[in-house]
Design a protein around this motif. Sequence first.
Motif, PDB file in Angstrom:
ATOM      1  N   GLY A  43      54.367   4.792   0.528  1.00  0.00           N
ATOM      2  CA  GLY A  43      54.463   3.709   0.388  1.00  0.00           C
ATOM      3  C   GLY A  43      53.073   2.690  -0.044  1.00  0.00           C
ATOM      4  O   GLY A  43      53.539   2.239  -1.483  1.00  0.00           O
ATOM      5  N   ASP A  98      47.751  -0.505   3.625  1.00  0.00           N
ATOM      6  CA  ASP A  98      49.616  -0.420   3.387  1.00  0.00           C
ATOM      7  C   ASP A  98      50.337  -1.271   2.560  1.00  0.00           C
ATOM      8  O   ASP A  98      49.040  -1.875   1.951  1.00  0.00           O
ATOM      9  N   ASP A  99      51.332  -0.874   1.828  1.00  0.00           N
ATOM     10  CA  ASP A  99      51.668  -1.431   0.743  1.00  0.00           C
ATOM     11  C   ASP A  99      52.079  -2.865   1.121  1.00  0.00           C
ATOM     12  O   ASP A  99      51.894  -4.156   0.245  1.00  0.00           O
TER      13      ASP A  99
HETATM   14 MG    MG Z   1      55.964   2.254   3.908  1.00  0.00          MG
END
Ligand code: MG
Length: 183
Positions: A43, A98-99
Motif C-alpha cells: 500500500g 504506511d498508506d
Molecule cells: Mg496496506
Amino acid sequence: MLEDLESVLISQRRIARRTRELGEEITTFYGAGEITVISIINGALLFTADLIRRIRIPLRMDCIRVASYGNDTRPEGEPEVIYNVDLEVENRRLLIIDDILDTGRTLFMISQVFHRMNPKSLHTCVLLDKKDRREIPFEADFVGFAIPDKFVVGYGLDFAGRYRNLPSIGTLKPELQNPPEWA
Ligand code: MG
Ligand code: IMP
C-alpha cells in the motif's frame, strides 16, 4: 478505471502538494543525520517513493509486508508480518510509513515489533487517517490527510489488488466493492 470511482476524494495535485509539505516537515523534524525508513508494502509503495524524494537528509530504506486484508473491505483478524526488514535498526532513527491508518492495528503492531529492536527513535507517517475507525488508540506523528470512514482506492491503495495505479484517491462505487467474479 476512473469510471469505477464514485468520487475523487483527493486529486493528484493535492497529493503532490501535501507530500512535498510532509517532506519538509520530516526534514525539519529530524535535522541533520541519517534516518531509516521502513515502508509497509504494497500500500505505501507509491507514497513512499514520492515522499522520500522530498526528504532532504540521508536515509536508508527497506520494506515490510503485512497482511490483514483479504479480498474484503474490512480487516480480518490481526495483522501478520509476512516479510521482515534486512536493515540494521538498533540505535537508528526509524520512520515507518504506511498508506492509511484505519483501525490502528497494523501500525500499533508494527511499532511494537520495531520497539523491541531498540531503535534510537521511532516515528510513523501515514498519507491518510480514518480517525472514526480506530479500534486501538494509536496516532501517527505525520499525517497527510484526515478522511471520512469510506473505503478508498488509488495511489497505492487497492481493492482486491486493483486500482493501485490510479494517480488520485477516490471512493469505489459500492456495486464494485464485492463483485462475484472476484470472490
Ligand atoms: Mg496496506
Ligand atoms: P489498520 O490496521 O486497520 O489501521 O489498517 C491499515 C491497513 O488497512 C492499511 O495499510 C491498508 O492496507 C488497509 N486499509 C484500510 N482502509 C483502507 C481503504 O479504505 N482502502 C484500502 N486499504 C485500506
